[in-house]
Design a protein around this motif. Structure first.
Motif, PDB file in Angstrom:
ATOM      1  N   GLU A  43       0.923  -1.033   0.002  1.00 54.87           N
ATOM      2  CA  GLU A  43       0.131   0.022   0.258  1.00 54.87           C
ATOM      3  C   GLU A  43       0.904   1.086   0.046  1.00 54.87           C
ATOM      4  OE1 GLU A  43      -2.514  -0.435   3.223  1.00 54.87           O
ATOM      5  OE2 GLU A  43      -3.562  -1.763   2.863  1.00 54.87           O
ATOM      6  N   ASN A  44       2.190   1.206   0.419  1.00 58.79           N
ATOM      7  CA  ASN A  44       2.972   2.268   0.760  1.00 58.79           C
ATOM      8  C   ASN A  44       4.049   2.353   0.113  1.00 58.79           C
ATOM      9  OD1 ASN A  44       1.198   4.142   2.558  1.00 58.79           O
ATOM     10  ND2 ASN A  44       2.372   1.857   4.190  1.00 58.79           N
ATOM     11  N   LEU A  45       4.353   1.210  -1.096  1.00 58.44           N
ATOM     12  CA  LEU A  45       5.366   1.151  -2.110  1.00 58.44           C
ATOM     13  C   LEU A  45       5.683   2.586  -2.464  1.00 58.44           C
ATOM     14  CD1 LEU A  45       7.222  -1.286  -2.974  1.00 58.44           C
ATOM     15  CD2 LEU A  45       6.117  -1.603  -4.879  1.00 58.44           C
ATOM     16  N   ASP A  46       4.997   3.544  -2.970  1.00 58.24           N
ATOM     17  CA  ASP A  46       4.889   4.523  -3.850  1.00 58.24           C
ATOM     18  C   ASP A  46       6.090   5.758  -2.909  1.00 58.24           C
ATOM     19  OD1 ASP A  46       2.650   4.740  -1.747  1.00 58.24           O
ATOM     20  OD2 ASP A  46       3.013   6.869  -3.319  1.00 58.24           O
ATOM     21  N   ALA A  47       6.394   5.591  -1.687  1.00 54.27           N
ATOM     22  CA  ALA A  47       7.241   6.383  -0.693  1.00 54.27           C
ATOM     23  C   ALA A  47       8.485   5.849  -1.199  1.00 54.27           C
ATOM     24  CB  ALA A  47       6.237   5.832   0.490  1.00 54.27           C
ATOM     25  N   CYS A  48       8.327   4.902  -1.039  1.00 53.25           N
ATOM     26  CA  CYS A  48       9.520   4.148  -1.866  1.00 53.25           C
ATOM     27  C   CYS A  48      10.685   4.915  -2.778  1.00 53.25           C
ATOM     28  CB  CYS A  48       9.815   2.452  -1.172  1.00 53.25           C
ATOM     29  SG  CYS A  48       9.657   1.634  -0.060  1.00 53.25           S
ATOM     30  N   PHE A  49      10.112   5.105  -3.388  1.00 60.78           N
ATOM     31  CA  PHE A  49       9.943   6.560  -4.519  1.00 60.78           C
ATOM     32  C   PHE A  49      11.006   7.347  -4.691  1.00 60.78           C
ATOM     33  CE2 PHE A  49       9.171   1.610  -6.043  1.00 60.78           C
ATOM     34  CZ  PHE A  49      10.318   1.589  -5.985  1.00 60.78           C
ATOM     35  N   ASP A  50       9.974   8.018  -3.520  1.00 59.41           N
ATOM     36  CA  ASP A  50       9.978   9.346  -3.386  1.00 59.41           C
ATOM     37  C   ASP A  50      10.679   9.494  -2.128  1.00 59.41           C
ATOM     38  OD1 ASP A  50       9.295  12.227  -2.882  1.00 59.41           O
ATOM     39  OD2 ASP A  50       7.848  11.788  -2.307  1.00 59.41           O
ATOM     40  N   ARG A  53       9.628  11.423   1.408  1.00 60.29           N
ATOM     41  CA  ARG A  53       8.180  10.564   1.471  1.00 60.29           C
ATOM     42  C   ARG A  53       9.648   8.709   1.881  1.00 60.29           C
ATOM     43  NH1 ARG A  53       3.040   9.193  -0.390  1.00 60.29           N
ATOM     44  NH2 ARG A  53       4.355   7.877  -1.778  1.00 60.29           N
ATOM     45  N   ALA A  54      10.215   8.170   0.980  1.00 61.85           N
ATOM     46  CA  ALA A  54      10.607   7.094   2.113  1.00 61.85           C
ATOM     47  C   ALA A  54      11.455   7.015   3.256  1.00 61.85           C
ATOM     48  CB  ALA A  54      11.947   7.299   1.492  1.00 61.85           C
TER      49      ALA A  54
END
Length: 175
Positions: A43-50, A53-54
């Motif tokens: 659900e929070n995978l996109d934060a790893c690429f930002d 927010r990572a």
């Protein structure tokens, strides 16, 4: 995956015989618990690429790539703060595009230190005399405590053939 969605995947005979507090219900609950951490991560995978927010544990990894990589072997005291590293990583594409330019050096210094007001004078020395392949980097007084970091960045970001002088202003706005 929630219990009801898991149960819906079971064969019809098992769905019909499902009872509260049964072994089957215990297995479905165990499946739900087993999937929960994976679903949260997805659900929070996109934060790893930002980079902004990572998770904090991702920042040292991200710093080893791109623009921040040039400073990854520096001693901890000479590194920008974690928040500044995040900003450097977020700005990496633009910094790479501007690398070797006056604007790129100023942008890198201001992003890494959080201090605005760096000035780069090209082709002159500190006295204002013409000097080819030389620049003067004037750092605002607020950057005095970050001298080692500023010096490290200038040495890494300036073109290899350019010499430089670093002048740290005594008082704000002295240049």
């Amino acid at each position: 995956m929630h219990r009801e969605r898991i149960a819906a995947l079971l064969p019809q005979v098992m769905q019909r015989t499902r009872a509260k507090e049964s072994v089957l219900e215990g297995l479905v609950a165990a499946m739900e618990a087993h999937h929960a951490p994976i679903e949260t991560a997805l659900e929070n995978l996109d934060a790893c690429f930002d980079p902004l927010r990572a998770p904090a544990r991702f920042v040292p990894f991200a710093r080893r790539s791109g623009t921040a990589r040039r400073h990854s072997r520096a001693p901890q005291r000479m590194l920008p703060s974690s928040g500044r590293l995040r900003l450097l990583i977020a700005e990496a594409a633009q910094l790479a595009k501007e690398r070797g330019t006056r604007a790129g050096l100023v942008r890198f210094l201001e992003t890494a230190t959080g201090v605005e007001g760096f000035v780069v004078d090209e082709e002159v020395d500190a006295a204002g005399r013409a000097r080819p392949f030389h620049c003067v980097v004037r750092a605002p007084a607020a950057a005095r405590r970050l001298r080692d970091l500023v010096q490290q960045i200038v040495e890494a970001e300036k073109p290899a053939f350019v010499t430089y002088e670093l002048i740290l202003e005594e008082v704000e706005g002295a240049h």
